[in-house]
Motif scaffolding. Structure first.
Motif, PDB file in Angstrom:
ATOM      1  N   ASP A 197       0.677  -1.177  -0.076  1.00 51.92           N
ATOM      2  CA  ASP A 197      -0.097   0.146  -0.086  1.00 51.92           C
ATOM      3  C   ASP A 197       0.961   1.361   0.023  1.00 51.92           C
ATOM      4  O   ASP A 197       0.637   2.281   0.750  1.00 51.92           O
ATOM      5  N   GLY A 198       1.834   1.283  -0.876  1.00 51.43           N
ATOM      6  CA  GLY A 198       2.546   2.462  -0.999  1.00 51.43           C
ATOM      7  C   GLY A 198       3.758   2.789  -0.041  1.00 51.43           C
ATOM      8  O   GLY A 198       4.402   3.552  -0.086  1.00 51.43           O
ATOM      9  N   PHE A 199       4.051   1.709   0.728  1.00 47.72           N
ATOM     10  CA  PHE A 199       5.203   1.702   1.711  1.00 47.72           C
ATOM     11  C   PHE A 199       5.877   0.525   1.593  1.00 47.72           C
ATOM     12  O   PHE A 199       5.419  -0.708   1.271  1.00 47.72           O
ATOM     13  N   TYR A 209      13.773  -4.679  15.033  1.00 51.84           N
ATOM     14  CA  TYR A 209      12.749  -3.904  14.185  1.00 51.84           C
ATOM     15  C   TYR A 209      12.167  -4.277  12.943  1.00 51.84           C
ATOM     16  O   TYR A 209      12.912  -4.897  11.950  1.00 51.84           O
ATOM     17  N   ILE A 210      10.978  -4.030  12.590  1.00 52.99           N
ATOM     18  CA  ILE A 210      10.564  -3.966  11.430  1.00 52.99           C
ATOM     19  C   ILE A 210      10.108  -2.430  10.984  1.00 52.99           C
ATOM     20  O   ILE A 210       9.425  -1.864  11.416  1.00 52.99           O
ATOM     21  N   LEU A 211      10.818  -2.116   9.981  1.00 53.44           N
ATOM     22  CA  LEU A 211      10.651  -0.522   9.717  1.00 53.44           C
ATOM     23  C   LEU A 211       9.557  -0.466   8.489  1.00 53.44           C
ATOM     24  O   LEU A 211       9.610  -1.462   7.643  1.00 53.44           O
ATOM     25  N   LYS A 212       8.733   0.626   8.597  1.00 52.43           N
ATOM     26  CA  LYS A 212       7.794   1.159   7.378  1.00 52.43           C
ATOM     27  C   LYS A 212       8.641   2.382   6.889  1.00 52.43           C
ATOM     28  O   LYS A 212       8.751   3.259   7.542  1.00 52.43           O
ATOM     29  N   ILE A 213       8.936   2.139   5.816  1.00 54.39           N
ATOM     30  CA  ILE A 213       9.561   3.220   4.775  1.00 54.39           C
ATOM     31  C   ILE A 213       8.782   3.693   3.639  1.00 54.39           C
ATOM     32  O   ILE A 213       8.009   3.197   3.169  1.00 54.39           O
ATOM     33  N   ASN A 214       8.877   5.158   3.690  1.00 56.39           N
ATOM     34  CA  ASN A 214       8.308   5.974   2.603  1.00 56.39           C
ATOM     35  C   ASN A 214       9.315   5.850   1.481  1.00 56.39           C
ATOM     36  O   ASN A 214      10.495   6.137   1.463  1.00 56.39           O
TER      37      ASN A 214
END
Length: 278
Positions: A197-199, A209-214
């Motif tokens: 969904d765009g990330f 850690y799990i990272l959510k990246i733009n």
């Protein structure tokens, strides 16, 4: 990988120089040593464990994905590297393809009914038919390969640095590079990738850690700390369950679009956790 994951000493996010997604040393970029106060830190990304499935402890997980409700996994280490379609109920492969015993397999993604597979230091990318697992092509690869996903247009790869590499699926030629950063600067050890969904969601190797990246800016907008995932899933963590506690770290993210949940596991873990991020 030489990090003990649960519950012993955890490496800090700002570690300088580390190992890779396997047991060899990999070069690193040095993150900035001071916080940029103008940038907000990543938001805390809470999660709940929805369900727990078995996971094959012989699988040294390098890549995990769901495609058309089927689970695929790639594994590493020379002599044991493969990719497989997995029965989620048992954790066992229903179809698998081993690669040359001299090659350390890495992340995979499915694009245009093909499976793309990175290799660690063999400077190769393999392409297979999704249905038959027949090898269709082989491409040269410059440097190390770690993880792979796609955004519907480009393949997106990581090499253990803070960079995401966008590639043309037809030629594997580089289209662009996006650097991953947070309020401290470059974020290294970007590993197992999943575009949702765009990330881009990524494991940060040798951390919890799990990272959510733009993907446009490369900014880490949120971060989930998974150190208590065994307890949150109702499981007692026991190092004796892991074949190699020093190296069996968090690695593996697959998104279930039908449920809006993620499947998360680690190298040679006994469990696969279905989680929902808040």
């Amino acid at each position: 990988m030489q990090q003990r994951f649960f519950p012993v000493v955890l490496l800090a996010l700002m570690i300088m120089g580390s190992t890779a997604c396997n047991n060899d040393n990999k070069p690193k970029e040095d993150p900035a040593s001071t916080t940029n106060s103008a940038l907000a830190p990543p938001a805390a990304m809470d999660y709940t464990v929805v369900k727990v499935y078995p996971h094959d402890t012989s699988s040294y997980t390098e890549g995990l994905l769901l495609h058309n409700n089927e689970l695929f996994e790639s594994t590493g280490r020379e002599g044991f590297s493969k990719f497989a379609k997995i029965d989620i109920a048992t954790g066992k492969p229903v179809k698998e393809q081993f690669i040359d015993k001299s090659i350390f397999g890495e992340g995979i993604t499915v694009f245009d009914n093909k499976i793309y597979q990175l290799t660690y230091r063999s400077n190769k990318v393999f392409v297979y038919d999704l249905s038959t697992f027949k090898k269709l092509a082989e491409y040269p690869w410059n440097g190390e390969g770690w993880a792979l996903t796609h955004d519907g247009k480009s393949l997106i790869a990581s090499n253990g640095s803070s960079n995401l590499q966008y590639l043309d699926p037809a030629t594997l030629k580089m289209q662009k590079i996006v650097g991953v950063t947070d309020n401290y600067g470059p974020v290294n050890n970007i590993n197992e990738l999943e575009y949702v969904d765009g990330f881009i969601y990524a494991n940060q190797f040798e951390t919890n850690y799990i990272l959510k990246i733009n993907p446009e800016s490369g900014r880490v907008v949120a971060r989930a700390d998974m150190k208590d995932i065994f307890a949150n899933g109702g499981k007692v963590f026991n190092e004796a369950q892991l074949p190699d506690p020093q190296e069996d770290v968090l690695n593996g993210i697959a998104y279930d679009s039908a449920k809006g949940s993620f499947l998360v596991t680690g190298k040679q873990w006994p469990y696969l956790f279905e989680v929902k991020f808040k």
